[in-house]
Scaffold this active site. Structure first.
Site, PDB file in Angstrom:
ATOM      1  N   ASP A 268      43.470  50.815  33.641  1.00  0.00           N
ATOM      2  CA  ASP A 268      43.683  49.434  33.359  1.00  0.00           C
ATOM      3  C   ASP A 268      45.163  48.886  33.559  1.00  0.00           C
ATOM      4  O   ASP A 268      45.870  50.016  34.083  1.00  0.00           O
ATOM      5  CB  ASP A 268      43.381  48.990  31.731  1.00  0.00           C
ATOM      6  CG  ASP A 268      42.847  47.534  31.634  1.00  0.00           C
ATOM      7  OD1 ASP A 268      41.902  47.266  30.929  1.00  0.00           O
ATOM      8  OD2 ASP A 268      43.309  46.773  32.630  1.00  0.00           O
TER       9      ASP A 268
ATOM     10  N   GLY B 196      47.008  51.236  36.263  1.00  0.00           N
ATOM     11  CA  GLY B 196      46.888  50.853  37.664  1.00  0.00           C
ATOM     12  C   GLY B 196      46.018  49.616  37.832  1.00  0.00           C
ATOM     13  O   GLY B 196      45.658  49.170  36.889  1.00  0.00           O
ATOM     14  N   ASP B 197      46.283  49.013  39.134  1.00  0.00           N
ATOM     15  CA  ASP B 197      45.414  47.988  39.429  1.00  0.00           C
ATOM     16  C   ASP B 197      44.291  48.370  40.398  1.00  0.00           C
ATOM     17  O   ASP B 197      44.532  48.944  41.622  1.00  0.00           O
ATOM     18  CB  ASP B 197      46.235  46.728  40.232  1.00  0.00           C
ATOM     19  CG  ASP B 197      45.781  45.677  40.560  1.00  0.00           C
ATOM     20  OD1 ASP B 197      46.417  44.597  40.656  1.00  0.00           O
ATOM     21  OD2 ASP B 197      44.443  45.578  40.859  1.00  0.00           O
ATOM     22  N   PHE B 198      43.213  48.055  39.945  1.00  0.00           N
ATOM     23  CA  PHE B 198      42.069  48.705  40.764  1.00  0.00           C
ATOM     24  C   PHE B 198      41.828  48.041  42.236  1.00  0.00           C
ATOM     25  O   PHE B 198      40.895  48.716  43.255  1.00  0.00           O
ATOM     26  CB  PHE B 198      40.582  48.754  39.913  1.00  0.00           C
ATOM     27  CG  PHE B 198      40.295  47.289  39.514  1.00  0.00           C
ATOM     28  CD1 PHE B 198      39.935  47.411  38.100  1.00  0.00           C
ATOM     29  CD2 PHE B 198      40.037  46.155  40.153  1.00  0.00           C
ATOM     30  CE1 PHE B 198      39.302  46.115  37.380  1.00  0.00           C
ATOM     31  CE2 PHE B 198      39.651  45.224  39.473  1.00  0.00           C
ATOM     32  CZ  PHE B 198      39.377  45.130  38.287  1.00  0.00           C
TER      33      PHE B 198
ATOM     34  N   HIS C  55      31.426  40.940  37.487  1.00  0.00           N
ATOM     35  CA  HIS C  55      30.998  39.571  37.524  1.00  0.00           C
ATOM     36  C   HIS C  55      32.445  38.627  37.346  1.00  0.00           C
ATOM     37  O   HIS C  55      32.224  37.211  37.589  1.00  0.00           O
ATOM     38  CB  HIS C  55      30.292  39.102  36.232  1.00  0.00           C
ATOM     39  CG  HIS C  55      31.058  39.088  34.817  1.00  0.00           C
ATOM     40  ND1 HIS C  55      30.254  38.668  33.896  1.00  0.00           N
ATOM     41  CD2 HIS C  55      31.947  39.380  34.517  1.00  0.00           C
ATOM     42  CE1 HIS C  55      30.964  39.012  32.734  1.00  0.00           C
ATOM     43  NE2 HIS C  55      32.000  39.499  33.009  1.00  0.00           N
TER      44      HIS C  55
END
Length: 799
Positions: free
Chosen positions: A660, A686-688, A706
């Site tokens: 996250d 991290g940034d996915f 979503h």
């Protein structure tokens, strides 16, 4: 075949189609399904009339083998459709009543049928006594799923609660009946084949389920340059269907069992092209060929030779079939708390036999369990019991029974207005989770969720000028739900639940503390008692357990802020629909989430609320997947690690990691310490969308997909494929929409909510989600219910 026979065959086919058309229209005018007219027309063209002269003239013996071949082809296609339309998903939404109805509808007529068979055996010598008893028991227990569906459609009951129960129970009865029919053939012998051949049906079925279904899904979703609508896709289905029918016939079982099994294991979902393209083509062909089957079946029915003893047997068969089916279904439904009249409606619907019965009887005739006389009598029973359905429904059905499904099932029993313990509770529609992504929250009350009134008075209540059979009750109930929502929200804004948690107050004390007028104070507080959020004792009010857990502003699980945000957002739903823009100040990118929650206290409050919302799905995930064989698992956007905490408690061997945003790590560390799991769950910042996901055997997306638009979802699916080891899985759960976008109201509202709070988010159907993971490279994707309105996608990467 001679030229004359070919000419007669074509003339016969045209005659059969004309007969089917005319007889179907007559039946429809008489309030019966068209198929009943076609069946009766087939019987009338048989040897019953004119001592068989008409049948021999119209259908010479040389032509009948060709008609039988066409009839068998139509039968194979029909049984494939029957198998495909068995939807066990209905059972999950119907609970105990569907199960009780199915058990009663099968068990009671089965027992009475076995006793009937013992009586019939006194004058008959079938190929197998045991097989005969089992066959008669099965024959009087059958419910015709396809004919039932048509009757429900004609009676405007297809989307109703009672209709769903009936179809669910009929699907179970169909499956049990065809399984039992296979057992009957085993007892009756295998037609000279080695009995050991029959054992091969088990590995064949397993191979069809485990290997055939994934291959079919891949082939159908490929579909060539024209997609699923291509002729190649249709050829794949037909080849597999015919091979399956041939296999069961070669093993000594009837070919209808192979066709039914192939339909049962066919992949579902829009991505296959089956529901919208291929299935209508198959059904169209079936419509043309089934009338031929009715003629072939009618050629074996000669009612003119029944005689007095045959009439006695026919009366006994009808009495057992009707009484057993009606009484069994009624008792099964009543045992689960359904009112007597509605139980009678279900009993009437389940007494429908129609074409399914005819197919079973033809199998019994071919394997030597039925003689011509008994076959004729059983065919009459099938027709009579189906014809009875319409008139009986007119006696039992009330206008309220045709209202669409709109109730919550509580243990499978519809909530009734005024029923003891019928209290409203705040239930989150959906949460979000993760990686700094916008939150999706909506709340609803469920006290209004109930089946339509079972009283004649309730059925007849109509607003002035409404159409016959319609009532304003659904609209009025929506208004009542709005009243409850606003009342609860005002109590949240006052901080009432926090104040009354430790200090009970009288209405006067509440007025003095919060400055509200005395006129409505008692009604206000008692309304909150009625919905289960306050308790009253000796004239004083205190916070009830539900509100103490989720509406106490001093707890981490406090949902009050989310309720207020949702209310503000939905007050601008019109502006959102007109502009297509979010209505909560959100801007694209993960950074906006950081700007919304600058302090650790805000992060803590936010994720405490999210844990409360997502808790049921997290707990259900423990049992929804086989974690014994997994070592490494990553929760993408796992926030404070609440889901992984559940997993590592149940499976201590797991190496669990939350992936996250860096800003989440402090509240994650704090939460793991509170749970006593420090070191058991790791955190990877991290940034996915920019950083690679940790290598794992299982990657989880919980209420993540979503939040994003379709292309971003595809990107996440590709990242999951890159991170998952060969043989591993990607799991994704969200509040997914049903494939027809008709029945899951909550999911549709959550999707609308996503439009109001994210730049590109929305809910999606399981088939849409499956397509993203399959396009990313996963070999097989399945879905199953998880908890509440959530659905779990399971994507498997091949080794």
């Amino acid at each position: 075949m001679t030229e004359l026979n070919a000419a007669i065959l074509f003339a016969d086919l045209s005659l059969i189609l004309v007969m089917a058309r005319v007889a179907g229209r007559i039946a429809h005018r008489l309030g019966q399904p068209a198929v009943i007219g076609e069946i009766v027309g087939g019987l009338l063209l048989g040897p019953t009339l004119f001592h068989g002269v008409l049948a021999h003239t119209l259908f010479p013996l040389d032509v009948r083998p060709c008609l039988s071949a066409l009839a068998n082809l139509g039968l194979v296609l029909f049984m494939f459709v029957v198998g495909y339309e068995v939807d066990f998903g209905r059972l999950r939404g119907c609970g105990r009543i569907a199960v009780g109805t199915a058990l009663g509808s099968a068990a009671v007529p089965f027992a009475l049928g076995a006793l009937l068979a013992l009586h019939l055996l006194r004058a008959r010598h079938p190929a197998s006594r045991a097989g005969f008893i089992l066959f008669i028991a099965v024959a009087v227990s059958v419910t015709a799923f396809p004919v039932l569906a048509r009757i429900l459609s004609d009676r405007r009951m297809s989307g109703t609660w009672l209709g769903t129960i009936a179809l669910s129970a009929a699907a179970v009865c169909d499956l049990v009946a065809w399984t039992a029919l296979a057992a009957v053939q085993v007892l009756a012998g295998t037609g000279g084949r080695s009995p050991w051949l029959l054992l091969l049906i088990v590995p064949y079925a397993l191979v069809l389920i485990t290997r055939g279904r994934p291959l079919l899904a891949r082939a159908l979703r490929g579909g060539g340059p024209e997609g699923p609508a291509s002729a190649g896709s249709l050829a794949v289905v037909l080849i597999g269907l015919l091979v399956s029918a041939a296999v069961t016939q070669a093993l000594g079982l009837h070919f209808v069992l192979g066709a039914f099994l192939f339909g049962l294991v066919m992949p579902r979902g829009e991505g296959t092209g089956l529901p919208d393209v291929l299935l209508p083509r198959v059904q169209f062909t079936t419509t043309l060929l089934l009338p031929v089957y009715f003629i072939v079946a009618g050629l074996n029915v000669d009612l003119s030779r029944i005689g007095a003893s045959g009439l006695w047997d026919l009366g006994l068969i009808l009495a057992v079939a009707v009484t057993g089916k009606f009484a069994g279904t009624w008792l099964g439904a009543r045992s689960q708390g359904l009112p007597a009249r509605r139980s009678a409606v279900l009993a009437t619907l389940m007494n429908t036999r129609g074409l399914t019965e005819l197919i079973a009887l033809s199998v019994g005739l071919q394997i030597g369990l039925l003689d011509g006389g008994l076959y004729s009598e059983m065919v009459v029973m099938a027709v009579v019991t189906t014809v009875m359905t319409g008139p009986l429904l007119r006696c039992f059905v009330r206008p309220g029974d045709r209202e669409p499904v709109r109730q919550e099932q509580v243990g499978g029993v519809p909530r009734q207005e005024g029923h003891p313990g019928d209290v409203a509770r705040i239930v989150p529609l959906a949460g979000a989770g993760s990686s700094g992504h916008p939150v999706v929250v909506e709340c609803r009350t469920v006290a209004s969720c109930r089946a339509p009134s079972d009283t004649a008075e309730g059925d007849g209540r109509m607003t002035k000028g409404a159409q016959a059979g319609a009532t304003a009750e659904p609209l009025l109930q929506m208004a009542a739900d709005f009243y409850k929502w606003r009342t609860v929200l005002f109590a949240v804004e006052l901080g009432l639940f926090t104040a009354l948690l430790h200090t009970p107050m009288t209405p006067a004390g509440v007025c003095d503390r919060f400055g509200i007028g005395r006129r409505g104070a008692a009604d206000f507080l008692d309304s909150l008692v009625s919905v289960g959020l306050l308790e009253r004792a000796d004239g004083a009010y205190r916070t009830a357990p539900l509100a103490a857990r989720f509406l106490d502003g001093e707890k981490a699980a406090y949902l009050g802020r989310f309720l207020q945000q949702a209310d503000a957002r939905w007050s601008r739903v019109g502006e959102g629909l007109l502009t297509g823009e979010p209505q909560n100040g959100a801007r694209p990118g993960a950074g906006m989430f950081v700007r919304q929650h600058r302090s650790r206290q805000e992060w803590r409050a936010y994720y405490g609320g999210m844990d409360a919302l997502n808790g049921p799905s997290g707990r259900a995930l423990v049992d929804a997947f086989d974690w014994e064989t997994v070592k490494r698992v990553t929760d993408v956007g796992g926030a404070r690690g609440n889901v992984l905490a559940e997993l590592v408690r149940a499976y201590p061997h797991l190496e669990a990691t939350v992936f996250d945003l860096p800003a989440v790590e402090p509240v994650f560390t704090e939460h793991m310490a509170e749970l006593g799991l420090t070191g058991r769950v790791a955190f990877r910042p991290g940034d996915f969308f920019r950083d690679a996901l940790p290598e794992s055997e299982v990657v989880v997306f919980g209420h993540v997909l979503h939040d994003w638009d379709v292309e971003q979802r595809r990107q996440l699916a590709r990242r999951a494929f890159e991170a998952v080891a060969p043989g591993g899985y990607a799991l994704a759960y969200d509040t997914m929409i049903d494939e027809e976008r008709r029945t899951k109201t909550n999911s549709l509202l959550v999707s609308l909510n996503m439009m109001l709070c994210t730049p590109g988010g929305s809910e999606y159907t399981p088939s849409e989600g499956a397509r993203w993971f399959e396009d990313a490279g996963f070999a097989e994707v399945s879905h199953r219910p998880l908890a509440g309105d959530d659905t779990l996608l399971v994507a498997h990467r091949a080794r």
